[in-house]
Design a protein around this motif. Structure first.
Motif: not given
Length: 878
Positions: A113-127
């Motif tokens: 399952e794609k439960g954890q995206g491993g997104s950093t704060l910068t990646m969240q901002l990019a999204r």
């Protein structure tokens, strides 16, 4: 060694293929990567905020709520909570966290399952800026590359600041500054640790973790945030326990409105939309400062509401909104209820409906302005007890009830009530309101009559206050700027101004006698009448305007001529198409808005200059930089134009174009002079007569010259000599007006029904109210009697406003123009006199127009009368 060699080859090939795949993928999605310019100039969608001139927020427009924060303004605990929860290695990685990514990959392998995206704060901002929340591999790759790209062009602090302002946090709050306001109604720096932890946990799932929609889940999420802060040693174990156990205190808050002035805000909003377009206006983060101050705007709103309540109450009580249950009037053996009783629900609970039943009924009734829905639960001899919509009980004493005699019609009221039981009974659903003037709570009702009010600075046209009705939320129709109503005698100052331009003086004598003018075309006689129908015979112009003599106004129009009169009125800003081209013009048959009337009056007040009203003082961007500053034409003789014409900001179509200004302009362009200073001064003098008592009082009728102007209450109540004004009442009292000015301020008040066929009517004596009226306002309010007119229906709002606006300001009289002289005249003939008794007075004249003949005993003849303006006797017609 052979196997090791093969292993290295495989690893090398794997790395080469992987690198090639990454590079290929990069070039595949490269067109989707944002440019450096976009990242460096990110513009947050920030609502438009409108403030009074002294900085009080009156409205906010825009779907997205955002209050931008700088990193320096953000509380340290908020930054710690965000970093601990969302990206604890934020200042260590290059936008992609290998540890977090590895953890996400392992979770995918183990669970599928794609439960954890491993997104950093910068990646969240990019999204948040450039992508969607869909969980696909290609979106994740784009997110990684955009995040890495952002780290190349922005500093860590810049990225963190963008994140704090961009992230969605539920209930249309974007950024933590807005979330603090939406959930707690506070500035971000006023939040507790528990509150900070609550909103810091929202980015993961703002719709399902917010403390309003899901308080239980928000508590669990808050504990997670606090635990991460504890792990990172940002807080102590004691702080953790106190914050984790703290109750949920969130509730939905609107914008931090400091003064509710919706009619003013709506005018400014519409102007901004016209200039910038709806989307740009609502999301560009503009901060607009109105010309109106909070003090004067509030004073105008209170004056209008109190005035409409006064009118409504002197015409009687129309009964409760509805009767919830039928019950006999419950008298407590003549005893009066007390506020101590209201503290005990057992003492006052209704025997018919439960407390909950009554609250359910009240929930369906909206508050309207100051009107609060309530249910009558007890009726005493001279007081009642009510349950308000808030759930509180309140006692309304006789002072708040005795106005409520029955309404029969707009011109007829029932008998004065003697007890509370004659007014309401138990189970009545009513409105109550707090009367600031009397400092009491009272029975109330929603006024059916409408009103409007506008106040301007006559020097430059800055709108100091505007009210378009009783309640914007009941009716968005702005009667101050949109309602064209017949102006009645408010037109007369401009008629008299034209007469001064055509040979008359304020001492000219005109025949105040009935007019019967036969019209052969219509077959009827034109018979304008004074109101009241009293005639004084030969009368000076000053007195005629002060007493608002209709037939004198008609005679002046005849002498000046309709064409000349129309041209003269246009100098004051009246539209040609709105000016009737017949003799009814002199009586105010033309229809104009209160804003048009107050603008025209400003020309008289400022000494003869045409000004243009404006509502916006300045426009700022979201960073506080001034984009536009008002620099209107100003009424003065010494103003100079800018040396550089391109620097002048006029009120043209592109006046509000967002042009950056290095310095605000220091000089104002001069306003256009449309009438002479002498003309304006003389009209103002006649208008001063209308708001005071005049002449000299004597018990000897032959020597008594005392008389009252139609607006005498202004001087009587405000106790100032620097006031001028004019009442206005139309046929059958369908519209009531009062316009007037004091130093630096001109205002117009209007009252009437939106249904133009409905008359304002009359009020009979209510002895209850006459006995208890407050001393200062004992000449205005709900105790006035007689036919409604400008002085009774409209002027009280003007007086109450000026009372607040002028306050303790000393009187101020502008200098007399150089072209004005004074001579002693006879009060009856307007000619020169050598007498110094009650029969004489000093009068003003434009130089060269003063009388040269002394008063004698010869018969009076109207020097401007012609055969077609002489009185036609009734027997000559029939």
């Amino acid at each position: 060694m052979k196997y090791i060699k093969h292993l290295f080859i495989i690893i090398f090939l794997g790395l080469t293929v992987g690198a090639s795949a990454v590079i290929g993928t990069y070039f595949y999605i490269k067109p989707d990567l944002p440019s450096v310019d976009v990242l460096k100039d990110v513009r947050l969608q920030t609502p438009m905020r409108i403030f009074t001139s002294d900085g009080k927020l009156i409205s906010q427009y825009g779907v997205k709520r955002r209050i931008p924060l700088t990193l320096e303004d953000a509380p340290e605990q908020l930054i710690q909570a965000v970093l601990a929860t969302e990206d604890s290695r934020f200042y260590e990685h290059p936008g992609i966290d290998p540890i977090g990514m590895t953890r996400a990959v392992m979770n995918l392998i183990l669970t599928g399952e794609k439960g954890q995206g491993g997104s950093t704060l910068t990646m969240q901002l990019a999204r948040g800026f450039f992508l969607t929340r869909e969980k696909t591999y290609i979106r994740k790759l784009r997110e990684i590359f955009i995040a890495w790209h952002m780290e190349q062009v922005l500093s860590k602090d810049e990225i963190l600041e963008l994140y704090l302002n961009k992230v969605e946090l539920g209930h249309r709050a974007f950024g933590f500054g807005a979330a603090a306001q939406v959930y707690y109604g506070k500035d971000i720096n006023e939040l507790t640790l528990a509150q900070i932890a609550t909103i810091a946990g929202l980015p993961k799932a703002p719709s399902t973790l917010n403390p309003i929609s899901r308080p239980e889940r928000s508590i669990d999420r808050r504990r997670v945030v606090l635990a991460r802060m504890l792990d990172e040693n940002y807080i102590t174990p004691q702080q953790y326990r106190e914050a984790a156990d703290a109750p949920v205190t969130a509730s939905k808050h609107g914008a931090e409105i400091e003064l509710d002035a919706p009619y003013l805000a709506d005018l400014i909003y519409n102007e901004m939309v016209e200039l910038y377009g709806k989307e740009e206006a609502e999301t560009g983060g503009y901060r607009i400062y109105a010309t109106a101050s909070s003090e004067l705007q509030y004073a105008a709103q209170q004056a209008v509401r109190q005035n409409l309540h006064d009118y409504d109450e002197r015409h009687g009580f129309r009964g409760p909104i509805k009767q919830l249950w039928d019950a006999p009037s419950a008298s407590l053996d003549g005893a009066s209820l007390t506020n101590e009783q209201s503290k005990s629900n057992d003492t006052i609970a209704s025997p018919v409906w439960s407390h909950a039943d009554m609250l359910n009924a009240l929930a369906d009734i909206d508050e309207v302005g100051p009107l609060i829905p309530a249910v009558v639960t007890r009726v005493s001899e001279r007081s009642i007890m009510v349950l308000e919509k808030s759930g509180d009980y309140r006692v309304i004493d006789w002072d708040g009830l005795m106005w409520a005699r029955p309404y029969i019609s707009d011109s007829k009221q029932g008998k004065d009530p003697k007890s509370a039981g004659e007014i309401v009974s138990e189970g009545a659903l009513i409105y109550v309101r707090f009367n600031e003037q009397k400092d009491i709570w009272q029975l109330a009702q929603k006024p059916e009559v409408s009103g409007a009010f506008v106040a301007l600075n006559p020097t430059n046209g800055a709108v100091e206050a505007v009210v378009g009705g009783y309640s914007f939320y009941e009716s968005q129709f702005n009667r101050a700027t949109q309602a064209k109503r017949q102006v009645g005698s408010n037109i007369k100052p401009f008629i008299y101004s034209a007469a001064l331009e055509h040979g008359y003086t304020i001492a000219s004598v005109i025949n105040d006698a009935p007019i019967n003018q036969w019209d052969a075309r219509s077959g009827v006689a034109w018979r304008p009448q004074n109101s009241p129908p009293q005639y004084d015979g030969p009368i000076r112009m000053r007195v005629a305007l002060g007493k608002s003599k209709n037939v004198v106004s008609v005679r002046l129009l005849r002498a000046v001529g309709i064409d000349n009169m129309v041209e003269h009125l246009m100098q004051f800003g009246f539209e040609k198409d709105d000016i009737p081209r017949d003799e009814t013009l002199s009586l105010g048959s033309g229809s104009h808005t209160p804003l048009e009337i107050v603008t025209a009056m400003s020309t008289i007040a400022n000494g003869g200059y045409a000004i243009t009203p404006y509502f916006i003082q300045r426009i700022e961007d979201e960073f506080g930089d001034v984009l536009w500053q008002a620099n209107p034409p100003t009424a003065c003789d010494t103003c100079q134009l800018f040396a550089d014409a391109s620097a002048q900001q006029s009120r043209s179509d592109d006046a509000f174009a967002p042009v950056a200004m290095e310095e605000p302009p220091q000089l104002s362009p001069p306003a256009q002079r449309v009438i002479s200073a002498e003309n304006a001064f003389l009209v103002k003098e006649m208008m001063r007569t209308a708001v005071r008592g005049n002449g000299r009082w004597s018990d000897d009728k032959e020597r008594n010259t005392y008389w009252l102007g139609t607006g005498w209450r202004a001087r009587n109540i405000l106790q100032r000599t620097d006031l001028a004004g004019k009442t206005g009442t139309t046929n059958d009292s369908r519209d009531a007006w009062f316009s007037g000015f004091a130093p630096g301020l001109v205002a117009t008040s209007w009252v009437g029904f939106d249904n133009m066929s409905r008359m304002l009517g009359r009020a009979s004596r209510n002895q209850n109210l006459i006995n208890e009226n407050p001393e200062k306002f004992n000449w205005i309010g709900n105790a006035m009697i007689g036919s409604e007119d400008g002085a009774k229906a409209a002027q009280p709002a003007w007086i109450r406003f000026m009372d607040k606006a002028l306050g303790e300001l000393p009187e101020s009289h502008p200098p007399i123009p150089e072209g004005i002289v004074t001579v002693r005249i006879d009060r009856k003939s307007g000619k020169l006199t050598k007498r110094t008794d009650n029969s004489s007075m000093f009068e003003y004249f434009a130089t060269g127009t003063e009388p040269t003949v002394f008063e004698d005993n010869t018969d009076w003849i109207d020097p401007f009368a012609t055969e077609d303006t002489q009185q036609v006797k009734e027997e000559d017609i029939f």
